[in-house]
Design a protein around this motif. Sequence first.
Motif, PDB file in Angstrom:
ATOM      1  N   GLY A  92     103.045  55.706   3.337  1.00 22.07           N
ATOM      2  CA  GLY A  92     104.463  55.757   3.663  1.00 22.07           C
ATOM      3  C   GLY A  92     104.834  56.967   4.513  1.00 22.07           C
ATOM      4  N   VAL A  93     106.022  57.516   4.253  1.00 27.21           N
ATOM      5  CA  VAL A  93     106.555  58.639   5.031  1.00 27.21           C
ATOM      6  C   VAL A  93     105.709  59.890   4.823  1.00 27.21           C
ATOM      7  N   PHE A  94     105.227  60.101   3.595  1.00 27.65           N
ATOM      8  CA  PHE A  94     104.382  61.270   3.326  1.00 27.65           C
ATOM      9  C   PHE A  94     103.147  61.274   4.230  1.00 27.65           C
ATOM     10  N   GLY A  95     102.483  60.122   4.339  1.00 26.66           N
ATOM     11  CA  GLY A  95     101.308  60.017   5.199  1.00 26.66           C
ATOM     12  C   GLY A  95     101.645  60.225   6.659  1.00 26.66           C
ATOM     13  N   LEU A  96     102.814  59.739   7.079  1.00 23.75           N
ATOM     14  CA  LEU A  96     103.233  59.918   8.466  1.00 23.75           C
ATOM     15  C   LEU A  96     103.468  61.392   8.786  1.00 23.75           C
ATOM     16  N   VAL A  97     104.104  62.101   7.866  1.00 22.24           N
ATOM     17  CA  VAL A  97     104.355  63.542   8.082  1.00 22.24           C
ATOM     18  C   VAL A  97     103.033  64.307   8.086  1.00 22.24           C
ATOM     19  N   GLU A  98     102.150  63.988   7.156  1.00 21.90           N
ATOM     20  CA  GLU A  98     100.864  64.683   7.083  1.00 21.90           C
ATOM     21  C   GLU A  98     100.017  64.448   8.336  1.00 21.90           C
ATOM     22  N   ILE A  99      99.956  63.211   8.809  1.00 21.04           N
ATOM     23  CA  ILE A  99      99.152  62.945  10.002  1.00 21.04           C
ATOM     24  C   ILE A  99      99.808  63.554  11.225  1.00 21.04           C
ATOM     25  N   GLY A 100     101.142  63.636  11.234  1.00 19.65           N
ATOM     26  CA  GLY A 100     101.831  64.327  12.328  1.00 19.65           C
ATOM     27  C   GLY A 100     101.463  65.800  12.369  1.00 19.65           C
ATOM     28  N   LEU A 101     101.413  66.438  11.201  1.00 16.04           N
ATOM     29  CA  LEU A 101     100.999  67.851  11.140  1.00 16.04           C
ATOM     30  C   LEU A 101      99.540  68.013  11.559  1.00 16.04           C
ATOM     31  N   PHE A 102      98.704  67.071  11.158  1.00 11.49           N
ATOM     32  CA  PHE A 102      97.287  67.132  11.538  1.00 11.49           C
ATOM     33  C   PHE A 102      97.123  67.008  13.050  1.00 11.49           C
TER      34      PHE A 102
END
Length: 122
Positions: A92-102
């Motif tokens: 979800g959104v958590f994964g999207l934010v984490e991959i954006g930071l990565f």
Amino acid sequence: MLDAYLPIVILVIVAGGFAVTMATVVSDKLGPRRFNRAKLDAYECGIEPTPLPPGTSGRFPIKFYLTAMLFIVFDIEIIFLYPWAQSADVLGVFGLVEIGLFILTVFVAYAYVWRRGGLDWD
């Protein structure tokens, strides 16, 4: 419980046996046998080495190693992106934010290398 892993173990044994057989037995029997002095020297590819001018060391430029390290960095990025892409809907959104930071972190590294001239091949 361990019965589920039996096909994987068998596959690894068969693949390893095939690789060893092809690399040793079959290549020795079917491969060409054109030996020369350069091929029998240690760490040679079969091409007669050209003599270097006096005063040169014959070292590779550092650009070769930098290019290899950059390839490894971006290859590892893909290794981390693939599992995320497989489970993106679950995260979800958590994964999207984490991959954006990565991706932002990798982009900063890429911009740094670009700025320092690591991608210029002179």
